[in-house]
Scaffold this motif. Structure first.
Motif, PDB file in Angstrom:
ATOM      1  N   TYR A 135      55.694  83.469   9.460  1.00 19.00           N
ATOM      2  CA  TYR A 135      54.302  83.790   9.161  1.00 19.00           C
ATOM      3  C   TYR A 135      53.424  83.276  10.299  1.00 19.00           C
ATOM      4  N   GLU A 160      51.364  88.085   5.725  1.00 19.18           N
ATOM      5  CA  GLU A 160      52.423  89.040   6.078  1.00 19.18           C
ATOM      6  C   GLU A 160      53.691  88.294   6.485  1.00 19.18           C
ATOM      7  N   LYS A 161      54.778  88.639   5.830  1.00 20.90           N
ATOM      8  CA  LYS A 161      56.066  88.050   6.165  1.00 20.90           C
ATOM      9  C   LYS A 161      56.729  88.904   7.240  1.00 20.90           C
ATOM     10  N   MET A 162      56.968  88.311   8.391  1.00 24.86           N
ATOM     11  CA  MET A 162      57.564  89.029   9.512  1.00 24.86           C
ATOM     12  C   MET A 162      59.040  88.674   9.650  1.00 24.86           C
TER      13      MET A 162
END
Length: 254
Positions: A135, A160-162
């Protein structure tokens, strides 16, 4: 001919002592001539190209805990300003018995593989590794200790989880393995760093090296074949001369 190729290769290696990204040149000084963040007497964990994946397990399960990592440089004014705050955050996370968050720092001037892997384009860049992903702590946000604590304990889950970039593969993995095997040999380590920088940041130079290597291979191969043919011709000529001499000698004796 050999000195010509040596000059070209030397110029290419010289060109890779720095790389440019988005108009900002990030120098890659040698470890002996540059400074780094002092983390010996702190709870900040120094992460490098060599130990990052082993300690964080960022792309292989994250079983060692959650990691809040600061990608920065000791020559960057914003990074220098953030460092005391980062140190205080590390102290607070360490003193909290319920916290599983580890605080790390990466000197981007010394670790080009991590810069390339995480596409670091500005300093400082802050990533939180948790729940099998990462994150981004946005750069425009406040950088107070309480803001960081709130982010790593609750707020990150709303962001947003990348996907975590994978570790190096192919030729980069081969270079890394070779570097570890030859870690004590300074000359080899410097050469591997230069070769890796060419592969990562100087695509044209890498292509030129491949072409030069291919050309040198052909040149050497042709030379060896010609030498072999010449040697075979010499042996045949020598054998023919011996046979002729033996025949003449027999005729004289009879």
């Amino acid at each position: 001919m050999n000195s010509f190729f040596i000059r070209i290769i030397a110029l290419i290696l010289l060109a890779t002592t720095s790389f440019s990204r988005n108009g900002t040149t990030l120098a890659l000084p040698s470890s002996s001539s540059s400074t780094t963040f002092a983390t010996r007497n702190t709870h900040i964990i120094q992460l490098t190209d060599e130990n990052f994946e082993h300690l964080t397990q960022a792309s292989s399960g994250q079983t060692t805990g959650k990691w809040f990592v600061n990608f920065s440089s000791p020559k960057c004014p914003h990074c220098i300003k953030l460092y005391p705050v980062w140190n205080e955050l590390a102290e607070q996370m360490k003193s909290d018995p319920e916290s599983s968050v580890l605080i790390g720092i990466v000197d981007i001037s010394q670790n080009p593989r991590l810069v390339n892997r995480f596409q670091i384009k500005s300093m400082p860049t802050l990533y939180f590794f948790a729940n099998g992903g990462m994150y981004h702590y946005e750069p425009q946000r406040s950088r107070r200790v309480e803001d960081f604590v709130f982010f790593v304990t609750e707020e990150y889950q709303r962001g947003e989880k990348m996907q975590v970039p994978s570790t190096p593969k192919g030729i980069l993995k081969m270079i890394e393995s070779t570097r570890r095997a030859l870690h004590e040999m300074d000359a080899i380590r410097v050469l591997l760093n230069d070769l890796e920088n060419i592969v990562l940041y100087r695509k044209n130079a890498a292509a030129l090296l491949l072409v030069l290597g291919f050309g040198m291979g052909i040149f050497v191969s042709v030379g060896i074949n010609k030498c072999r043919a010449w040697c075979q011709s010499c042996r045949k000529s020598s054998a023919s001369s011996r046979d002729e001499f033996a025949s003449t000698f027999e005729k004289k004796n009879t």
